[in-house]
Design a protein around this motif. Structure first.
Motif, PDB file in Angstrom:
ATOM      1  N   PHE A 167      65.283  63.164  55.364  1.00 21.08           N
ATOM      2  CA  PHE A 167      65.267  64.612  55.578  1.00 21.08           C
ATOM      3  C   PHE A 167      64.062  65.076  56.376  1.00 21.08           C
ATOM      4  O   PHE A 167      63.677  66.241  56.272  1.00 21.08           O
ATOM      5  N   LEU A 168      63.466  64.214  57.172  1.00 20.68           N
ATOM      6  CA  LEU A 168      62.387  64.654  58.055  1.00 20.68           C
ATOM      7  C   LEU A 168      62.970  65.494  59.187  1.00 20.68           C
ATOM      8  O   LEU A 168      63.950  65.113  59.827  1.00 20.68           O
ATOM      9  N   LEU A 169      62.345  66.638  59.430  1.00 15.48           N
ATOM     10  CA  LEU A 169      62.888  67.592  60.390  1.00 15.48           C
ATOM     11  C   LEU A 169      62.389  67.303  61.807  1.00 15.48           C
ATOM     12  O   LEU A 169      61.199  67.041  62.011  1.00 15.48           O
ATOM     13  N   VAL A 212      67.767  76.225  55.148  1.00 19.83           N
ATOM     14  CA  VAL A 212      67.787  76.972  56.416  1.00 19.83           C
ATOM     15  C   VAL A 212      67.379  76.063  57.565  1.00 19.83           C
ATOM     16  O   VAL A 212      68.030  76.038  58.632  1.00 19.83           O
ATOM     17  N   ASP A 213      66.299  75.304  57.383  1.00 16.82           N
ATOM     18  CA  ASP A 213      65.811  74.441  58.466  1.00 16.82           C
ATOM     19  C   ASP A 213      66.827  73.355  58.828  1.00 16.82           C
ATOM     20  O   ASP A 213      67.100  73.115  60.016  1.00 16.82           O
ATOM     21  N   THR A 312      52.377  77.489  53.672  1.00 12.76           N
ATOM     22  CA  THR A 312      52.907  76.641  54.745  1.00 12.76           C
ATOM     23  C   THR A 312      54.401  76.853  54.977  1.00 12.76           C
ATOM     24  O   THR A 312      54.915  76.397  56.002  1.00 12.76           O
ATOM     25  N   LEU A 313      55.096  77.520  54.040  1.00 12.98           N
ATOM     26  CA  LEU A 313      56.536  77.723  54.224  1.00 12.98           C
ATOM     27  C   LEU A 313      56.820  78.580  55.444  1.00 12.98           C
ATOM     28  O   LEU A 313      57.831  78.384  56.141  1.00 12.98           O
ATOM     29  N   GLN A 314      55.939  79.532  55.738  1.00 14.47           N
ATOM     30  CA  GLN A 314      56.163  80.425  56.869  1.00 14.47           C
ATOM     31  C   GLN A 314      55.810  79.767  58.202  1.00 14.47           C
ATOM     32  O   GLN A 314      56.266  80.242  59.255  1.00 14.47           O
ATOM     33  N   GLU A 315      55.013  78.726  58.172  1.00 14.08           N
ATOM     34  CA  GLU A 315      54.534  78.101  59.411  1.00 14.08           C
ATOM     35  C   GLU A 315      55.499  76.994  59.844  1.00 14.08           C
ATOM     36  O   GLU A 315      55.744  76.035  59.108  1.00 14.08           O
ATOM     37  N   TYR A 316      56.022  77.144  61.032  1.00 14.40           N
ATOM     38  CA  TYR A 316      56.978  76.161  61.540  1.00 14.40           C
ATOM     39  C   TYR A 316      56.316  74.800  61.785  1.00 14.40           C
ATOM     40  O   TYR A 316      56.971  73.755  61.667  1.00 14.40           O
ATOM     41  N   ASP A 317      55.006  74.798  62.094  1.00 12.89           N
ATOM     42  CA  ASP A 317      54.327  73.527  62.363  1.00 12.89           C
ATOM     43  C   ASP A 317      54.264  72.632  61.128  1.00 12.89           C
ATOM     44  O   ASP A 317      54.181  71.399  61.264  1.00 12.89           O
ATOM     45  N   TYR A 318      54.281  73.223  59.926  1.00  5.55           N
ATOM     46  CA  TYR A 318      54.218  72.433  58.703  1.00  5.55           C
ATOM     47  C   TYR A 318      55.603  72.048  58.178  1.00  5.55           C
ATOM     48  O   TYR A 318      55.696  71.294  57.203  1.00  5.55           O
ATOM     49  N   ALA A 319      56.661  72.556  58.790  1.00  6.49           N
ATOM     50  CA  ALA A 319      58.007  72.237  58.319  1.00  6.49           C
ATOM     51  C   ALA A 319      58.358  70.775  58.552  1.00  6.49           C
ATOM     52  O   ALA A 319      59.203  70.214  57.850  1.00  6.49           O
ATOM     53  N   ARG A 320      57.707  70.153  59.529  1.00  7.09           N
ATOM     54  CA  ARG A 320      58.017  68.759  59.839  1.00  7.09           C
ATOM     55  C   ARG A 320      57.116  67.762  59.110  1.00  7.09           C
ATOM     56  O   ARG A 320      57.224  66.559  59.329  1.00  7.09           O
TER      57      ARG A 320
END
Length: 410
Positions: A167-169, A212-213, A312-320
């Motif tokens: 599940f790595l984005l 969502v992601d 970090t949930l709001q930051e797209y850079d931490y989603a991965r």
């Protein structure tokens, strides 16, 4: 007529009880004690347990001995019987006199084996020579709790670590023509408010953001449908995590009736079919609670780490980022801010990361805490500024140089 009467009396004459006594005294005392022990056996309930078979066997053996002595006394002449009885009494007296000598005499002094004492007795080792285990078993205290699943906790988190790779984005914003990272941040900020208003679990919020992601990785969506995707993701996550999830009408209400009931149900079917109903996605929040247990962190320290992780949930850079690595970095930063020590061997064993692997991400988290504007998308900050959450959002961030020195020295 007198002769038969005399003969009858002679033939039916029985020896007196006093004359049979010496014959019974010749029975071995140890055998007699064993016979009494068998006859007086009791059940575990405290009352005597009747065992007729064993009782008959032991009584039969004793009766045979007594009957044999009776027949010998009956067949012997009166003078010989008296002599035999006298010899038996004398012999018994001699045995009784010799009994104390056969047993261990209490008056004999005990010999103290001087040279053998150091060999048989092991003296305790000095404290500096004792080996203290570096890794602590954090699940042994909850082995008796059926709700903790302590017997399988280690295997469960190892399985979750394996599923992380699946599940790595990727960087999906490149193919989203109508959605940007800022729009995603606005959506997540709104989802935090929904979670707080509905009083949902934090696991529900983290899982909804993951849904969502992963859905946007597969489907190109328009900005008008972004709120519908977010609300439907919370609905699915609530069904997965909550005991009493909100109903469909509640989600239509929070969207200000911007969508119809059929649209919400259709989006739910679209998300589940796109993800192939595999929605048990590893989230950082579960790892964070596990690692905080390894560190024996207080609730205030855990809440500070939760605040860092939720930002970090709001930051797209931490989603991965890997969920387990993100959780470990948030906890390490919280421990450093509270001056509670560094990364222990127990944390390294259960997390699978050493301190050097976490240092770059810890510095990024401290930079995010220091320079994130407070006037924009402040749902997480206002949430953790409450007394219920120990007002951890008001904690002063660490200086970057001081953090660098602390991480290097630890």
């Amino acid at each position: 007529m007198l002769l038969p009467r005399t003969a009858k009396m002679l033939t039916t004459k029985q020896p007196r009880a006093g004359k049979v006594g010496p014959a019974t005294e010749n029975v071995d005392p140890e055998k007699e004690e064993s016979c009494h022990a068998k006859r007086s056996s009791s059940s575990p309930q405290g009352g005597p347990k009747k065992r007729s078979a064993f009782g008959d066997i032991t009584n039969a053996r004793k009766n045979q001995v007594v009957a044999g002595k009776k027949e010998a006394a009956k067949a012997a002449p009166p003078k010989a019987q008296k002599a035999h009885n006298a010899l038996g009494v004398a012999k018994n007296n001699e045995i009784n006199l010799k009994k104390p000598t056969k047993k261990t005499p209490p008056t004999e002094p005990k010999v103290n084996p001087g040279p053998e004492k150091p060999v048989s007795v092991q003296e305790p080792k000095p404290p500096e020579e004792r080996q203290v285990p570096a890794v602590e078993d954090i699940d042994k205290e909850q082995l008796g709790d059926p709700y903790a699943n302590a017997e399988y906790a280690k295997e469960i988190f190892e399985y979750m670590r394996e599923r992380e790779e699946k599940f790595l984005l990727p960087d999906y914003m490149e193919k989203q023509t109508d959605i940007s990272g800022d729009m995603r941040a606005i959506l997540v900020d709104w989802m935090v408010e929904v979670q707080e208003n509905f009083e949902l679990n934090h696991e529900t919020l983290y899982l909804a953001v993951k849904l969502v992601d992963h859905y946007l990785v597969e489907v190109v969506s328009a900005r008008e449908k972004l709120q519908l995707i977010g609300s439907t993701a919370i609905l699915i996550a609530s069904k997965f995590e909550e005991r009493c999830p909100p109903c469909v009408d509640d989600f239509l209400y929070i969207c200000d009736d911007a969508y119809k009931r059929e649209e919400l149900i259709a989006m739910e079917m679209s998300i589940l079919s796109t993800l192939k109903f595999d929605i048990n996605i590893p989230i950082p929040y579960r790892f964070l609670r596990r690692f905080a247990k390894c560190a024996r962190a207080s609730m205030e320290t855990l809440t500070l780490a939760r605040f860092l992780c939720e930002m970090t949930l709001q930051e797209y850079d931490y989603a991965r980022e890997s969920p387990s690595k993100l959780a470990a970095s948030c906890l390490l930063l919280a421990l450093t801010m509270k001056n509670l020590g560094g990364w222990t061997p127990t944390l390294q064993y259960y997390s699978g990361y050493n301190a050097q692997e976490l240092h770059p991400l810890v510095k990024r988290l401290n930079f995010l805490l220091t320079y994130q504007p407070c006037d924009k998308l402040n749902a997480v900050r206002s949430k953790y500024s409450h007394r219920v959450f120990f007002e951890v959002a008001k904690v002063t961030p660490m200086d970057m140089l001081k953090l660098e020195e602390t991480l290097t020295s630890s």
